[in-house]
Design an enzyme around this catalytic site. Structure first.
Site, PDB file in Angstrom:
ATOM      1  N   LYS A   1     -12.536  -3.534  10.743  1.00 11.21           N
ATOM      2  CA  LYS A   1     -13.032  -4.313   9.598  1.00 11.21           C
ATOM      3  C   LYS A   1     -12.079  -5.451   9.260  1.00 11.21           C
ATOM      4  CE  LYS A   1     -10.022  -2.896   6.429  1.00 11.21           C
ATOM      5  NZ  LYS A   1      -9.169  -3.658   5.536  1.00 11.21           N
TER       6      LYS A   1
ATOM      7  N   TRP B   1       0.835  -1.208   0.000  1.00  5.08           N
ATOM      8  CA  TRP B   1       0.000   0.000   0.000  1.00  5.08           C
ATOM      9  C   TRP B   1       0.867   1.254   0.000  1.00  5.08           C
ATOM     10  CZ3 TRP B   1      -3.563   2.435  -1.912  1.00  5.08           C
ATOM     11  CH2 TRP B   1      -4.366   3.397  -1.298  1.00  5.08           C
TER      12      TRP B   1
ATOM     13  N   THR C   1     -13.114  -5.354   1.603  1.00  3.77           N
ATOM     14  CA  THR C   1     -12.178  -6.276   2.258  1.00  3.77           C
ATOM     15  C   THR C   1     -12.799  -7.652   2.464  1.00  3.77           C
ATOM     16  OG1 THR C   1     -11.288  -4.343   3.393  1.00  3.77           O
ATOM     17  CG2 THR C   1     -10.542  -6.463   4.167  1.00  3.77           C
TER      18      THR C   1
ATOM     19  N   ASN D   1      -6.281 -10.050   4.946  1.00  3.27           N
ATOM     20  CA  ASN D   1      -7.062 -10.517   6.094  1.00  3.27           C
ATOM     21  C   ASN D   1      -8.087 -11.569   5.673  1.00  3.27           C
ATOM     22  OD1 ASN D   1      -6.237  -8.880   8.567  1.00  3.27           O
ATOM     23  ND2 ASN D   1      -6.384  -7.333   6.965  1.00  3.27           N
TER      24      ASN D   1
ATOM     25  N   SER E   1      -4.800  -2.440  -2.436  1.00  7.16           N
ATOM     26  CA  SER E   1      -3.647  -1.797  -3.069  1.00  7.16           C
ATOM     27  C   SER E   1      -3.453  -2.188  -4.531  1.00  7.16           C
ATOM     28  CB  SER E   1      -2.372  -2.085  -2.265  1.00  7.16           C
ATOM     29  OG  SER E   1      -2.191  -3.468  -2.121  1.00  7.16           O
TER      30      SER E   1
ATOM     31  N   ASP F   1     -15.431  -0.071   3.168  1.00  8.25           N
ATOM     32  CA  ASP F   1     -14.232  -0.909   3.324  1.00  8.25           C
ATOM     33  C   ASP F   1     -14.593  -2.338   3.729  1.00  8.25           C
ATOM     34  OD1 ASP F   1     -11.568  -1.447   3.188  1.00  8.25           O
ATOM     35  OD2 ASP F   1     -10.971  -0.277   4.936  1.00  8.25           O
TER      36      ASP F   1
ATOM     37  N   SER G   1      -7.557  -9.147  -0.396  1.00  4.82           N
ATOM     38  CA  SER G   1      -7.342  -8.766   1.009  1.00  4.82           C
ATOM     39  C   SER G   1      -6.528  -9.836   1.716  1.00  4.82           C
ATOM     40  CB  SER G   1      -8.691  -8.587   1.714  1.00  4.82           C
ATOM     41  OG  SER G   1      -8.530  -8.772   3.117  1.00  4.82           O
TER      42      SER G   1
ATOM     43  N   GLU H   1      -3.248  -7.409   9.288  1.00  2.68           N
ATOM     44  CA  GLU H   1      -3.311  -6.611  10.522  1.00  2.68           C
ATOM     45  C   GLU H   1      -4.355  -7.111  11.502  1.00  2.68           C
ATOM     46  OE1 GLU H   1      -1.116  -4.567  11.311  1.00  2.68           O
ATOM     47  OE2 GLU H   1      -0.673  -3.031   9.823  1.00  2.68           O
TER      48      GLU H   1
ATOM     49  N   VAL I   1       1.281  -8.147   5.453  1.00  3.47           N
ATOM     50  CA  VAL I   1       0.790  -8.166   6.834  1.00  3.47           C
ATOM     51  C   VAL I   1      -0.749  -8.307   6.882  1.00  3.47           C
ATOM     52  CG1 VAL I   1       0.686  -5.617   6.954  1.00  3.47           C
ATOM     53  CG2 VAL I   1       0.910  -6.942   9.046  1.00  3.47           C
TER      54      VAL I   1
ATOM     55  N   GLY J   1     -10.285   3.790   3.755  1.00  2.45           N
ATOM     56  CA  GLY J   1     -11.375   3.593   2.799  1.00  2.45           C
ATOM     57  C   GLY J   1     -11.207   2.259   2.110  1.00  2.45           C
TER      58      GLY J   1
HETATM   59  N1  LIG Z   1      -2.451  -3.341   1.124  1.00  7.66           N
HETATM   60  C1  LIG Z   1      -3.595  -2.694   1.158  1.00  7.66           C
HETATM   61  O1  LIG Z   1      -4.446  -2.899   0.303  1.00  7.66           O
HETATM   62  C2  LIG Z   1      -3.876  -1.687   2.227  1.00  7.66           C
HETATM   63  C3  LIG Z   1      -3.139  -1.634   3.396  1.00  7.66           C
HETATM   64  N2  LIG Z   1      -3.447  -0.732   4.366  1.00  7.66           N
HETATM   65  C4  LIG Z   1      -2.690  -0.660   5.606  1.00  7.66           C
HETATM   66  O2  LIG Z   1      -1.409  -0.088   5.342  1.00  7.66           O
HETATM   67  C5  LIG Z   1      -0.429  -0.619   6.229  1.00  7.66           C
HETATM   68  C6  LIG Z   1       0.748  -1.154   5.416  1.00  7.66           C
HETATM   69  O3  LIG Z   1       0.219  -2.150   4.559  1.00  7.66           O
HETATM   70  P1  LIG Z   1       1.028  -2.729   3.318  1.00  7.66           P
HETATM   71  O4  LIG Z   1       1.960  -1.753   2.758  1.00  7.66           O
HETATM   72  O5  LIG Z   1       0.031  -3.284   2.400  1.00  7.66           O
HETATM   73  O6  LIG Z   1       1.806  -3.929   4.064  1.00  7.66           O
HETATM   74  P2  LIG Z   1       3.024  -4.814   3.598  1.00  7.66           P
HETATM   75  O7  LIG Z   1       2.963  -6.071   4.381  1.00  7.66           O
HETATM   76  O8  LIG Z   1       3.083  -4.909   2.121  1.00  7.66           O
HETATM   77  O9  LIG Z   1       4.250  -3.942   4.097  1.00  7.66           O
HETATM   78  C7  LIG Z   1       4.470  -3.681   5.456  1.00  7.66           C
HETATM   79  C8  LIG Z   1       5.477  -2.567   5.558  1.00  7.66           C
HETATM   80  O10 LIG Z   1       5.833  -2.360   6.930  1.00  7.66           O
HETATM   81  C9  LIG Z   1       7.257  -2.328   7.013  1.00  7.66           C
HETATM   82  N3  LIG Z   1       7.739  -2.726   8.333  1.00  7.66           N
HETATM   83  C10 LIG Z   1       7.396  -3.820   9.047  1.00  7.66           C
HETATM   84  N4  LIG Z   1       8.072  -3.825  10.204  1.00  7.66           N
HETATM   85  C11 LIG Z   1       8.864  -2.717  10.215  1.00  7.66           C
HETATM   86  C12 LIG Z   1       9.793  -2.157  11.132  1.00  7.66           C
HETATM   87  N5  LIG Z   1      10.053  -2.745  12.298  1.00  7.66           N
HETATM   88  N6  LIG Z   1      10.416  -1.015  10.787  1.00  7.66           N
HETATM   89  C13 LIG Z   1      10.167  -0.418   9.627  1.00  7.66           C
HETATM   90  N7  LIG Z   1       9.296  -0.899   8.711  1.00  7.66           N
HETATM   91  C14 LIG Z   1       8.648  -2.027   9.009  1.00  7.66           C
HETATM   92  C15 LIG Z   1       7.688  -3.320   5.952  1.00  7.66           C
HETATM   93  O11 LIG Z   1       9.051  -3.156   5.675  1.00  7.66           O
HETATM   94  P3  LIG Z   1       9.909  -4.391   5.098  1.00  7.66           P
HETATM   95  O12 LIG Z   1       9.523  -4.533   3.665  1.00  7.66           O
HETATM   96  O13 LIG Z   1      11.307  -3.962   5.294  1.00  7.66           O
HETATM   97  O14 LIG Z   1       9.534  -5.595   5.925  1.00  7.66           O
HETATM   98  C16 LIG Z   1       6.771  -2.877   4.817  1.00  7.66           C
HETATM   99  O15 LIG Z   1       7.219  -1.715   4.192  1.00  7.66           O
HETATM  100  C17 LIG Z   1      -1.151  -1.705   7.052  1.00  7.66           C
HETATM  101  O16 LIG Z   1      -1.507  -1.169   8.284  1.00  7.66           O
HETATM  102  C18 LIG Z   1      -2.406  -2.009   6.240  1.00  7.66           C
HETATM  103  O17 LIG Z   1      -3.497  -2.419   7.050  1.00  7.66           O
HETATM  104  C19 LIG Z   1      -4.457   0.161   4.202  1.00  7.66           C
HETATM  105  C20 LIG Z   1      -5.198   0.166   3.052  1.00  7.66           C
HETATM  106  C21 LIG Z   1      -4.957  -0.752   1.982  1.00  7.66           C
HETATM  107  O1  LIG Z   2      -7.495  -2.305   3.904  1.00 10.80           O
HETATM  108  C1  LIG Z   2      -7.526  -2.865   2.834  1.00 10.80           C
HETATM  109  C2  LIG Z   2      -8.485  -2.495   1.779  1.00 10.80           C
HETATM  110  O2  LIG Z   2      -9.159  -1.316   2.076  1.00 10.80           O
HETATM  111  C3  LIG Z   2      -6.604  -3.969   2.554  1.00 10.80           C
HETATM  112  O3  LIG Z   2      -6.964  -5.067   3.266  1.00 10.80           O
HETATM  113  P1  LIG Z   2      -5.867  -6.135   3.674  1.00 10.80           P
HETATM  114  O4  LIG Z   2      -4.909  -5.474   4.596  1.00 10.80           O
HETATM  115  O5  LIG Z   2      -6.666  -7.239   4.272  1.00 10.80           O
HETATM  116  O6  LIG Z   2      -5.175  -6.585   2.410  1.00 10.80           O
END
Ligand SMILES: NC(=O)C1=CN([C@@H]2O[C@H](COP(=O)(O)OP(=O)(O)OC[C@H]3O[C@@H](n4cnc5c(N)ncnc54)[C@H](OP(=O)(O)O)[C@@H]3O)[C@@H](O)[C@H]2O)C=CC1
Ligand SMILES: O=C(CO)COP(=O)(O)O
Length: 331
Positions: A191, A11, A248, A256, A140, A244, A254, A281, A279, A136
């Site tokens: 959610k 994301w 999701t 999750n 991603s 959302d 997703s 979450e 991750v 929202g």
């Molecule tokens: N993916 C999606 O569709 C969406 C995600 N989100 C939210 O956004 C957030 C990030 O999600 P997303 O990018 O998809 O997750 P990813 O699992 O793809 O990435 C997680 C990120 O967190 C970093 N990270 C983990 N541990 C540490 C640490 N100790 N120090 C620094 N960086 C760290 C990882 O770095 P590294 O690569 O080095 O491990 C990576 O950049 C989450 O809370 C998620 O719920 C919200 C909306 C949509």
């Molecule tokens: O928050 C999200 C969509 O809005 C992404 O969901 P996940 O973290 O479950 O992939």
């Protein structure tokens, strides 16, 4: 604007592309040299967002914390929620004193039951008007493909919410604004717990009725908890709430939902964690939601049932039975 994104996960990277498409100069900060070099030298994140062959030219990356934020007008945090506090501690004192800090994270901190607005503000010693949350229906991969989508930017200072919304608005990405930061945080985090349960039911072979039951009861649970935490109930009927939940709980994109689906198919928590593509979450957030419910005196049967799935390995059928008491009650 100069905008820095901390965390180049799926994301973080997709949102970085949105910001670049909106005309900003985007710097991604990542801790892994492979990701930094990929984005900086090849405009590609081959670890976390393989589907995008070439990221925009106005997007670069660095692994140097001070350099990444030194000119930032907006700093976006997209780090796995449970690690946000420790990761942000290293940025304290480096972020310009007038920059707005935006959280994309959807989780509640385990151990403290704190929302990400609380964690980010505590970690950076940030006043409320310089913090914004974005939440929202934003899977991603779809946004990385530039499919039409919308989100909500929340800040107690509506002008700052508008500033952030303007910075991330493109012809395919629309941002609304609100001052209900607590509502956005609660919707986005809770959610994920509901998506785990719906995924589990789907993985176990159940159909639309079961999914709709979990989503609706889950919405009631997150609305009750959100209201008790100080959120505006209207937020739960909007993009960040129902919107959302629909995205999701209905998509294998997703993490999750997929994590839950794998549990429903019979994988253990360890096995589902191993095969997760990023991750999930909802897993650490589930216990935090139960703790928050206890603290605010709000029943959280769905989160409690999912916590028993995660810690004791109860079956999908048992999890669903836990959602309702024996007595007949009003809906
Ligand atoms: N993916 C999606 O569709 C969406 C995600 N989100 C939210 O956004 C957030 C990030 O999600 P997303 O990018 O998809 O997750 P990813 O699992 O793809 O990435 C997680 C990120 O967190 C970093 N990270 C983990 N541990 C540490 C640490 N100790 N120090 C620094 N960086 C760290 C990882 O770095 P590294 O690569 O080095 O491990 C990576 O950049 C989450 O809370 C998620 O719920 C919200 C909306 C949509
Ligand atoms: O928050 C999200 C969509 O809005 C992404 O969901 P996940 O973290 O479950 O992939």
């Amino acid at each position: 604007m100069n905008i820095t994104v901390l965390g180049a996960g799926a994301w973080g990277t997709a949102f970085g592309q949105v910001l670049a498409d909106a005309g900003n100069n985007v710097t991604m900060w990542a801790r892994e040299p492979e990701i930094v070099e990929g984005i900086r030298d090849h405009h590609h994140n081959g670890v976390r967002l393989l589907s995008v062959e070439k990221l925009p030219d106005n997007m670069t990356a660095t692994g140097d914390r001070a350099e990444s934020v030194k000119d930032a007008e907006i700093v976006v945090v997209a780090i796995a929620a449970q690690f946000a506090r420790v990761a942000l501690a290293d940025f304290k004192g480096l972020i310009p004193s007038d920059a707005i800090v935006v959280s994309l994270m959807k989780g509640i901190e385990r151990g403290t039951s704190k929302r990400m607005d609380e964690v980010v503000r505590e970690a950076l010693d940030l006043p409320a008007e310089r913090f914004a949350a974005i939440s929202g229906p934003n899977l991603s991969k779809e946004i990385a493909d530039r499919q039409p989508a919308a989100t909500v930017v929340g800040c107690v200072d509506i002008d700052n919410a508008r500033k952030v919304a303007a910075a991330c608005t493109t012809d395919y990405f629309k941002a609304f604004v609100t001052t209900d930061v607590i509502g956005l945080e609660m919707c986005g985090s809770l959610k994920n717990v509901v998506a785990l349960a719906v995924g589990m039911a789907r993985g176990a072979g159940y159909g639309e009725n079961t999914a709709a039951m979990i989503e609706t009861r889950g919405l009631a649970e997150l609305t009750a908890l959100g209201k008790a935490a100080g959120a505006d109930p209207k937020t739960f009927a909007g993009l960040a709430g129902v919107g959302d939940l629909i995205a999701t709980c209905g998509s294998p994109l997703s993490r999750n939902y997929t994590f839950g689906s794998n549990l429903g198919k019979g994988l253990s928590v360890e096995e589902a964690t191993r095969v997760s593509n990023g991750v999930a979450e909802g897993v650490p957030t589930t216990d935090a939601v139960v703790a928050l419910g206890d603290e605010l005196d709000v029943p959280t049967p769905l989160a409690y049932a999912m916590s028993r799935v995660l810690s004791e390995g109860i079956s999908c059928q048992q999890m669903l039975a836990e959602l309702f008491g024996a007595e007949i009650t009003e809906e």
